[in-house]
Design an enzyme around this catalytic site. Sequence first.
Site, PDB file in Angstrom:
ATOM      1  N   SER A  12      35.778  45.335  29.434  1.00  0.00           N
ATOM      2  CA  SER A  12      35.014  44.187  29.929  1.00  0.00           C
ATOM      3  C   SER A  12      33.930  44.578  30.921  1.00  0.00           C
ATOM      4  CB  SER A  12      35.953  43.174  30.580  1.00  0.00           C
ATOM      5  OG  SER A  12      36.687  43.771  31.638  1.00  0.00           O
ATOM      6  N   ASP A 182      37.313  40.500  41.527  1.00  0.00           N
ATOM      7  CA  ASP A 182      38.770  40.365  41.492  1.00  0.00           C
ATOM      8  C   ASP A 182      39.491  41.693  41.663  1.00  0.00           C
ATOM      9  OD1 ASP A 182      38.087  41.603  39.144  1.00  0.00           O
ATOM     10  OD2 ASP A 182      38.937  40.085  37.812  1.00  0.00           O
ATOM     11  N   HIS A 185      36.590  43.602  38.071  1.00  0.00           N
ATOM     12  CA  HIS A 185      35.327  43.226  37.423  1.00  0.00           C
ATOM     13  C   HIS A 185      34.190  43.217  38.438  1.00  0.00           C
ATOM     14  CE1 HIS A 185      38.423  41.603  34.667  1.00  0.00           C
ATOM     15  NE2 HIS A 185      37.596  42.119  33.774  1.00  0.00           N
TER      16      HIS A 185
END
Length: 219
Positions: A12, A182, A185
Amino acid sequence: MTSKKILFIGDSITDAWRNEDSEEIGYGYVRMIRDYFITTYPNSTYDFINKGISGNRISDLATRWEKDVIQLNPDYLSISIGINDVWRQLDHPEMEQIHPEMFEEYYQQLLTKVKTDTKAQIILMEPTVIEEEILSIGNRMLKNYVEIVHKVAKEFHAKIVPTHQAFLQYLQSNPAYKLTTDGVHMNSAGNTLMANSWIRAVEETIKPSGEKSSQSVEM
């Protein structure tokens, strides 16, 4: 002039919402690197491709390696993987896990395939951080995976981007400003640190030969 294809693959952090981007490059460090080369080398003929997929571990890369890497036959292949291989051990311990030995085995298999079936020069990014605390459990576990990235980079003559080290150096200064949303990310500052680390490590290798940087143009 033939276009040089630079392919980024990972999880991601690389993905960065690329499927919501009309250019399919995403809104993270890959875009920043692309934009740097566009503005620094305006006559360049690079083709930047983002093949990050959220949630991927190295085993997921293996399942799509033929389609997303080998068939595209890039000139340069940048890999950023390892965060989810560790993070899943913490947030989903019930899953089948990718421990260091398996991580290394997968990496060797993938890079062997690149060497035998493509012309790509390999660029390996260290996995970044898990929590913005140097001694977090995730970062202590991640150390083994970073060492494996260096080991396979030496074995396959790959360029290393010291992203993990860059984050640790930043955290050692006890900064007030966070680099992630977080603990994993990236926010814009985290993406900037990743992009800058990549450019410092790789620019001399991939910059257009004979082309002056736009920063050196005389007015």
